[in-house]
Write a protein that holds these residues in place. Structure first.
Motif, short mmCIF file in Angstrom:
data_model
loop_
_atom_site.label_atom_id
_atom_site.label_comp_id
_atom_site.label_asym_id
_atom_site.label_seq_id
_atom_site.Cartn_x
_atom_site.Cartn_y
_atom_site.Cartn_z
N LEU A 43 39.85 47.82 52.55
CA LEU A 43 39.79 46.39 52.31
C LEU A 43 40.77 45.64 53.23
CD1 LEU A 43 38.69 44.05 50.62
CD2 LEU A 43 40.50 44.52 48.95
N ALA A 44 41.97 46.20 53.38
CA ALA A 44 42.96 45.56 54.27
C ALA A 44 42.44 45.53 55.71
CB ALA A 44 44.28 46.31 54.18
N GLN A 109 48.06 40.80 47.89
CA GLN A 109 47.60 41.39 46.62
C GLN A 109 47.25 42.86 46.78
OE1 GLN A 109 44.40 38.86 45.51
NE2 GLN A 109 45.71 37.19 44.81
N ASN A 110 46.63 43.19 47.93
CA ASN A 110 46.30 44.60 48.18
C ASN A 110 47.56 45.44 48.27
OD1 ASN A 110 43.54 44.25 48.14
ND2 ASN A 110 43.43 43.71 50.30
N GLU A 111 48.61 44.85 48.93
CA GLU A 111 49.89 45.57 49.00
C GLU A 111 50.47 45.75 47.59
OE1 GLU A 111 51.24 43.90 53.42
OE2 GLU A 111 52.30 43.26 51.62
N GLU A 112 50.34 44.67 46.75
CA GLU A 112 50.81 44.78 45.37
C GLU A 112 50.05 45.88 44.62
OE1 GLU A 112 53.94 42.69 45.27
OE2 GLU A 112 53.09 43.01 43.30
N ALA A 207 43.52 40.71 39.44
CA ALA A 207 43.67 40.46 40.88
C ALA A 207 42.33 40.59 41.60
CB ALA A 207 44.69 41.43 41.48
N ASN A 208 41.57 41.62 41.20
CA ASN A 208 40.25 41.81 41.83
C ASN A 208 39.32 40.64 41.50
OD1 ASN A 208 40.76 44.19 43.17
ND2 ASN A 208 40.35 45.44 41.35
#
Length: 682
Positions: A43-44, A109-112, A207-208
């Motif tokens: 995703l990133a 958010q992906n990092e979180e 988050a998603n």
């Protein structure tokens, strides 16, 4: 006890298997978390691609602005349109910037999510470590149970060490309780961690959902961008129409027309480039829509995996509850085993009926106390008098009650450190360490005084005692016991006539209290027998004896069930056999008293018949004692002339007819004549 130990072993094996299943599930969760991390990385990467394409879009917009500025210089009429296009491009830039910010937020958010996934991995590793600790403790528990099983086997073969083994078992059970408590705390920590994981998974889902919402916004903005491009194309078409009109106008002015043609041609080329660029933007917007759809699909997959992770955690919580339940069952089983061991230990050294120590404990204590420091050591032996008579005539339940009451009295009359044991049916032994003969006599006197104040129902408590004291360490303790036993029996021998007499008197009184109808019948029979003795010219002592035996002829019925004695209808065969036992029971009661042995013989034979068909021995004619023949006639006459539960009373005349009819068959014919003519005066 072995069965419970095997059951505990099964529980422990199930606990080990459950822990292995938990470790396997944790590995599965770790694999799913790794897949989640890979999806987030993908995703990133896609977000970076989108950022790159957005940058290209910004560059393209800048190029488009430059071309628009050129077009403004070349076409005055297109200035307004170009300004509108610039404004739209600024809006697009703003939206593209917002898209960049949204992508950065998505990346953050992906990092979180990655950080939370890492924390989840760490929590799973902690949980795996705790499961290993639980397996280790479960193994220790299995080892402890095996040790307990071994100790139980040792207890079976070494009853003397049972107390020490039970103390060790109690200590081990405390350790197990402590470990079970630690296991409960560990499971609570695991449940807390699972709740934390569920919270983090819920945050991940939120988050998603936010990401999906942002993607929808991007889709919306991309759609708006497509519409704006269509409007731009429409405006370009309008501009082309106006350029054509300008060409017609420029034909009137040659030079201006040539310039306009040149600029129009350039404008056409620019429009074509713009159309081409618009097509490129549309393609990129379509790619962005596809990418967003892929991202939404991936988010759905992540949601699905997160849901699976939540379900797995719930299953883990259920398994932990099951483990807690099994641990509690194991703790309960251990407590129950400890209680059973205590009960076995108690029963192995105590008499079940009285609660006193038994012969086994007495023999062990005798060995322990047989040391010089306990001298003088006195052995006191007590024997409960007339227990067999009580059992025979009042039943074993009353005999048991008498034994329990006697045990209470002896225990009450002894000191706290004295060892009181029941070593036989009616025999008690008291070990008196550091007690001389005088002190033993004081204890005996105190017990006898207490016994004189108590009764078991209607029965007096009578105990014969004997004692002997060991004064020197050279004396053999078994010889001391034999002397004490001999002294007790010597006392019993001298006192036995009095004891038996008291017991018989007590039985007679109990018989009279039990059934008033039989008491009145016996008194009437006694008077008839006394009258027969008088008319037969017997001596006074013989008349008195005959009257007494007439009073006691039915004493054996004290042991017959009241329901049978008072039954209104016909007796069954078994009930009749039970009734016929009363003459033998009466004989056994009276024969225990020395001065009643002859009367016992008369009672035994008072249901014999002249023709030999009576009971219990089938005697006939003169084989039957003279007194028994008199009692038989008096008993039958009173029975016929009295109201009974099973028959109505006959008149005196009818009864005499029956006596005459059965003279020479059931009764002595000569005595029947004497009874009718002289005793009754008929």
């Amino acid at each position: 006890m072995v069965f419970q130990t095997e059951k505990k072993a099964d529980y422990a094996e199930q606990l080990v298997i459950a822990n292995k299943e938990l470790a396997f599930q944790n590995e599965e969760k770790a694999a799913q978390a790794a897949e989640l991390n890979i999806a987030n990385e993908e995703l990133a990467f896609q977000n970076k691609e989108k950022d790159k394409r957005a940058t290209e879009l910004i560059v393209a917009n800048k190029e488009l602005a430059f071309q628009n500025e050129e077009k403004a210089a070349r076409a005055a009429e297109l200035n307004i349109a170009n300004k509108e296009l610039a404004f739209q491009n600024k809006e697009k830039d703003k939206r593209a910037a917002e898209l960049v910010i949204a992508n950065k937020e998505l990346a953050f958010q992906n990092e979180e999510k990655a950080a939370r996934a890492a924390e989840l991995n760490i929590a799973n590793e902690d949980m795996a470590f705790q499961n290993k600790e639980k397996e280790k403790r479960a193994t220790e528990l299995i080892v402890a149970n095996k040790e307990l099983d071994f100790q139980n086997e040792e207890k079976a073969s070494r009853a003397a060490e049972l107390i020490i083994a039970n103390k060790e078992l109690a200590f081990q059970n405390k350790e197990k309780d402590k470990r079970a408590a630690e296991l409960v705390i560990a499971n609570k920590e695991l449940a807390y961690q699972n709740e934390e994981k569920a919270a983090r998974a819920a945050e991940l889902i939120i988050a998603n959902e936010e990401l999906a919402f942002q993607n929808k916004e991007k889709d919306k903005r991309a759609a708006e961008l497509v519409i704006a491009n269509k409007e731009l194309a429409f405006q370009n078409e309008e501009k082309a129409a106006r350029a054509a009109e300008l060409i017609i106008a420029n034909e009137e002015l040659a030079f201006q027309n040539k310039e306009k043609d040149k600029r129009a041609a350039e404008l056409v080329i620019a429009n074509k480039e713009l159309a081409f660029q618009n097509e490129e933007k549309a393609a990129r917007a379509a790619e962005l829509i596809i990418a967003n759809e892929e991202l939404a699909f991936q988010n759905k997959e992540k949601d699905k995996r997160a849901a699976e992770l939540i379900i797995a955690n719930e299953e883990l919580a259920v398994q932990n509850k099951e483990k807690d339940k099994r641990s509690e069952e194991l703790i309960f089983a251990n407590k129950e085993l400890a209680f059973q061991n205590e009960e076995i230990s108690y029963l192995s050294y105590h008499d079940q009926l009285t609660g006193l120590y038994n012969r086994r404990f007495y023999e062990e204590e005798l060995k322990r106390l047989d040391t010089p420091r306990n001298l003088p050591l006195t052995i006191l032996i007590g024997d409960l008098n007339s227990l067999k008579l009580i059992n025979d005539f009042f039943g074993h339940a009353m005999g048991d009650e008498l034994l329990k009451k006697t045990a209470e009295i002896i225990k009450q009359g002894c000191r706290a450190d004295d060892i009181v044991s029941r070593i036989g049916g009616d025999e008690f032994v008291i070990l008196l360490p550091k007690t001389n003969a005088f002190e033993a006599q004081v204890i005996i006197k105190r017990i006898l005084e207490l016994a004189s104040l108590e009764k078991a129902g209607l029965i007096d408590i009578s105990i014969s005692f004997g004692y002997e004291t060991k004064k020197h360490k050279e004396d053999k303790i078994q010889e001391v016991f034999k002397k004490a036993d001999k002294h007790m029996y010597t006392f019993k021998l001298f006192e036995s006539p009095k004891i038996r007499g008291n017991t018989v008197d007590m039985i007679i009184k109990a018989f009279q209290d039990k059934n008033k109808r039989l008491e009145q019948h016996s008194q009437r029979v006694s008077k008839l027998c006394e009258r027969m003795g008088q008319v037969l010219g017997m001596f006074d002592y013989q008349i008195e004896e005959l009257a007494t035996v007439g009073l006691l002829h039915d004493i054996g019925k004290i042991a017959i069930n009241e329901n049978i004695l008072n039954k209104p209808g016909k007796l069954t065969v078994d009930e009749w056999k039970e009734i016929k036992r009363h003459s033998e029971i009466g004989y056994r009661i009276l024969s225990t008293a020395n001065d009643m042995s002859k009367m016992a013989d008369y009672v035994l034979a008072h249901h014999e018949r002249w023709d030999g068909k009576g009971y219990p021995r089938g005697l006939k004619e003169n084989e039957i004692p003279f007194e028994s023949r008199i009692i038989a006639i008096a008993d039958a006459y009173d029975a016929m002339t009295s109201e009974r539960t099973y028959s109505i009373a006959l008149s005196a005349e009818a009864a005499l007819v029956e006596l005459q009819k059965n003279a020479g068959i059931q009764f002595d014919p000569e005595l029947v004549t004497v009874f009718i003519e002289k005793a009754l005066g008929k």
